[in-house]
Design a protein around this motif. Structure first.
Motif, PDB file in Angstrom:
ATOM      1  N   TYR A  52      10.783  13.088 -11.115  1.00  0.00           N
ATOM      2  CA  TYR A  52      10.355  11.921 -11.888  1.00  0.00           C
ATOM      3  C   TYR A  52      10.015  10.760 -10.962  1.00  0.00           C
ATOM      4  O   TYR A  52       8.981  10.119 -11.122  1.00  0.00           O
ATOM      5  N   TYR A  53      10.877  10.494 -10.009  1.00  0.00           N
ATOM      6  CA  TYR A  53      10.647   9.393  -9.088  1.00  0.00           C
ATOM      7  C   TYR A  53       9.386   9.624  -8.263  1.00  0.00           C
ATOM      8  O   TYR A  53       8.597   8.715  -8.060  1.00  0.00           O
ATOM      9  N   PHE A  55       6.670  11.462  -8.979  1.00  0.00           N
ATOM     10  CA  PHE A  55       5.416  11.442  -9.734  1.00  0.00           C
ATOM     11  C   PHE A  55       5.130  10.117 -10.435  1.00  0.00           C
ATOM     12  O   PHE A  55       3.980   9.752 -10.606  1.00  0.00           O
ATOM     13  N   PHE A  56       6.141   9.382 -10.854  1.00  0.00           N
ATOM     14  CA  PHE A  56       5.906   8.196 -11.660  1.00  0.00           C
ATOM     15  C   PHE A  56       6.210   6.887 -10.959  1.00  0.00           C
ATOM     16  O   PHE A  56       5.689   5.849 -11.344  1.00  0.00           O
ATOM     17  N   LYS A  57       7.043   6.874  -9.951  1.00  0.00           N
ATOM     18  CA  LYS A  57       7.416   5.625  -9.293  1.00  0.00           C
ATOM     19  C   LYS A  57       6.712   5.405  -7.963  1.00  0.00           C
ATOM     20  O   LYS A  57       6.607   4.269  -7.510  1.00  0.00           O
ATOM     21  N   LYS A  59       3.346   5.820  -5.384  1.00  0.00           N
ATOM     22  CA  LYS A  59       1.891   5.810  -5.534  1.00  0.00           C
ATOM     23  C   LYS A  59       1.254   6.693  -4.478  1.00  0.00           C
ATOM     24  O   LYS A  59       1.599   6.745  -3.377  1.00  0.00           O
TER      25      LYS A  59
END
Length: 59
Positions: A52-53, A55-57, A59
């Motif tokens: 999660y970190y 892919f989403f947090k 860049k």
């Protein structure tokens, strides 16, 4: 990265010890399976959070 891995191992061991301690105090005869599942669930949570970190947090 090695430090993070060591911290994960320490947390997993501590969670397993605490869960097993509570199960043995409750006189639960199925403590062996729960001790394995406690370690698995802790490491699985950290593993999923790392995805999660990533892919989403980041860049």
């Amino acid at each position: 990265m090695l430090l993070v891995f060591l911290i994960l191992m320490i947390v997993t061991v501590c969670v397993t010890i605490v869960c097993t301690y509570f199960l043995l105090n409750a006189e639960d005869y199925r403590w062996q399976w729960t001790s394995f599942l406690a370690a698995y669930s802790t490491s699985f949570y950290v593993y999923m959070y790392s995805f999660y970190y990533f892919f989403f947090k980041t860049k």
